[in-house]
Design a protein around this motif. Sequence first.
Motif, mmCIF file in Angstrom:
data_model
loop_
_atom_site.group_PDB
_atom_site.id
_atom_site.type_symbol
_atom_site.label_atom_id
_atom_site.label_comp_id
_atom_site.label_asym_id
_atom_site.label_seq_id
_atom_site.Cartn_x
_atom_site.Cartn_y
_atom_site.Cartn_z
ATOM 1 N N THR A 143 87.991 -52.140 78.325
ATOM 2 C CA THR A 143 87.640 -51.730 79.678
ATOM 3 C C THR A 143 87.760 -50.225 79.868
ATOM 4 O O THR A 143 88.658 -49.592 79.315
ATOM 5 C CB THR A 143 88.535 -52.452 80.713
ATOM 6 N N ASN A 144 86.850 -49.668 80.656
ATOM 7 C CA ASN A 144 86.928 -48.252 81.014
ATOM 8 C C ASN A 144 87.813 -48.025 82.234
ATOM 9 O O ASN A 144 88.007 -46.882 82.663
ATOM 10 C CB ASN A 144 85.528 -47.683 81.286
ATOM 11 N N ASN A 145 88.342 -49.079 82.792
ATOM 12 C CA ASN A 145 89.239 -48.975 83.949
ATOM 13 C C ASN A 145 90.581 -48.378 83.502
ATOM 14 O O ASN A 145 91.244 -48.931 82.635
ATOM 15 C CB ASN A 145 89.441 -50.359 84.558
ATOM 16 N N ASP B 223 83.703 -56.273 77.798
ATOM 17 C CA ASP B 223 84.070 -55.554 79.010
ATOM 18 C C ASP B 223 84.711 -56.559 79.967
ATOM 19 O O ASP B 223 84.614 -57.776 79.766
ATOM 20 C CB ASP B 223 82.812 -54.927 79.621
ATOM 21 N N CYS B 224 85.364 -56.072 80.985
ATOM 22 C CA CYS B 224 86.083 -56.965 81.914
ATOM 23 C C CYS B 224 85.420 -57.025 83.288
ATOM 24 O O CYS B 224 84.833 -58.038 83.663
ATOM 25 C CB CYS B 224 87.535 -56.506 82.033
ATOM 26 N N ASP B 225 85.503 -55.938 84.054
ATOM 27 C CA ASP B 225 84.925 -55.909 85.398
ATOM 28 C C ASP B 225 83.411 -56.111 85.327
ATOM 29 O O ASP B 225 82.706 -55.366 84.644
ATOM 30 C CB ASP B 225 85.232 -54.569 86.076
ATOM 31 N N GLY C 156 92.346 -50.418 76.958
ATOM 32 C CA GLY C 156 91.992 -49.712 78.185
ATOM 33 C C GLY C 156 91.943 -48.215 77.945
ATOM 34 O O GLY C 156 92.528 -47.705 76.986
ATOM 35 N N TYR D 53 89.616 -57.134 74.736
ATOM 36 C CA TYR D 53 89.196 -56.813 76.098
ATOM 37 C C TYR D 53 89.115 -55.291 76.204
ATOM 38 O O TYR D 53 90.140 -54.609 76.168
ATOM 39 C CB TYR D 53 90.185 -57.390 77.108
ATOM 40 N N TYR E 59 97.091 -55.939 82.399
ATOM 41 C CA TYR E 59 95.882 -56.692 82.058
ATOM 42 C C TYR E 59 96.213 -58.038 81.427
ATOM 43 O O TYR E 59 95.507 -59.027 81.657
ATOM 44 C CB TYR E 59 94.987 -55.875 81.124
ATOM 45 N N GLY F 68 78.774 -56.641 77.589
ATOM 46 C CA GLY F 68 79.011 -55.769 78.731
ATOM 47 C C GLY F 68 77.979 -55.946 79.821
ATOM 48 O O GLY F 68 77.010 -56.700 79.676
ATOM 49 N N ASP G 194 78.778 -49.867 77.793
ATOM 50 C CA ASP G 194 78.976 -51.020 76.919
ATOM 51 C C ASP G 194 77.925 -51.107 75.810
ATOM 52 O O ASP G 194 78.257 -51.176 74.617
ATOM 53 C CB ASP G 194 78.941 -52.314 77.741
#
Length: 332
Positions: free
Chosen positions: A83-85, A50-52, A111, A81, A93, A272, A278
């Motif tokens: 991400t749910n963003n 995960d990222c954030d 993403g 990477y 990204y 995550g 995650d």
Amino acid sequence: MFIRTCIAHTLKSNYSNFQKMSSKSAKFLPSLSRDDIKKFIESFDTVLTDCDGVLWVENNAIDGSPATINRLAELGKKIFYVTNNSTRERQDYVEKCTKLNFPAKKEEIIGTAFLVANYLRSIKFGKKVFLIGSDGFAKELDIAGIKYIGLGPDVMPQVYTTLQSITRDIEDHLDPEVGAVLVGFDPHISYPKLVKAASYLSDPNCMYIATNTDERFPVSSRLVYPGTGSLVAAVTTCSGREPLVLGKPNPYVAEAIGKFHKLDPKRTLMIGDRGNSDILLGANCGFQTLLVMTGVTSKEELKQWEGSADASQRLLVPDYYLDKLGDLLHLL
């Protein structure tokens, strides 16, 4: 067919994993012996991170995260990477990763905007979509050749003083070519958008797809950002429909990666900061899981999951946890 397959896979995987996890507790990695840590590092070839909240917070890398990811890559681990963003397209990204010193190529960015666009393209979707989302989401739809409407502000005009006064204006402008409603993060969410989404979804043939259901993001001791899940909940409530959610924890994430990189679930690590996206993705797919405490999950919540008699809570318990990802560096 795809929806039924995902649901069946998830239910079967959840049940199987819960049977295995009935007495499971997360292991604090630094407390393990050197031999056990070595076995752990050698047990995976692919890392989904995960990222954030794991790699960065907003535009600042979390201490030690870039060096850790770079070291894992040096050890031959394949990094993705995930991400749910949905607010950025993949190239955005790549540029952010490069700026923050994370090694990344476009094909390594997974993403939710990309996942939704990829899914629509895979089923040869030929209609328009009504988009509750951001510019980044729209860019991924453009790349996939998916037509959309709804992007940007759609506020309640002050000239309309009652709900009835907007009825004809909205009804006369509903687009008959819309065949799907997509919901991602949209800072311009408004009552007119909810009216339109619910109206399109009154047609049972109109698809309803959401990027994720992450509920909220605490950003300080006093401030909380509503997540995409809050918007999805509003559309779900007013439409009376349940969405197909393509982001974490849906196994479709792994299916999408598997199209260009062979994933061996037993040799894949999911990192995550959130249990219900995650870590649950890891449980759904049979991955090993590592939780870090630099995002939305606290150690108190982890203890609650470990002590819970609720099957759904037990599935959120990771295999391992760390205070921050950077703490893994000196163990490598």
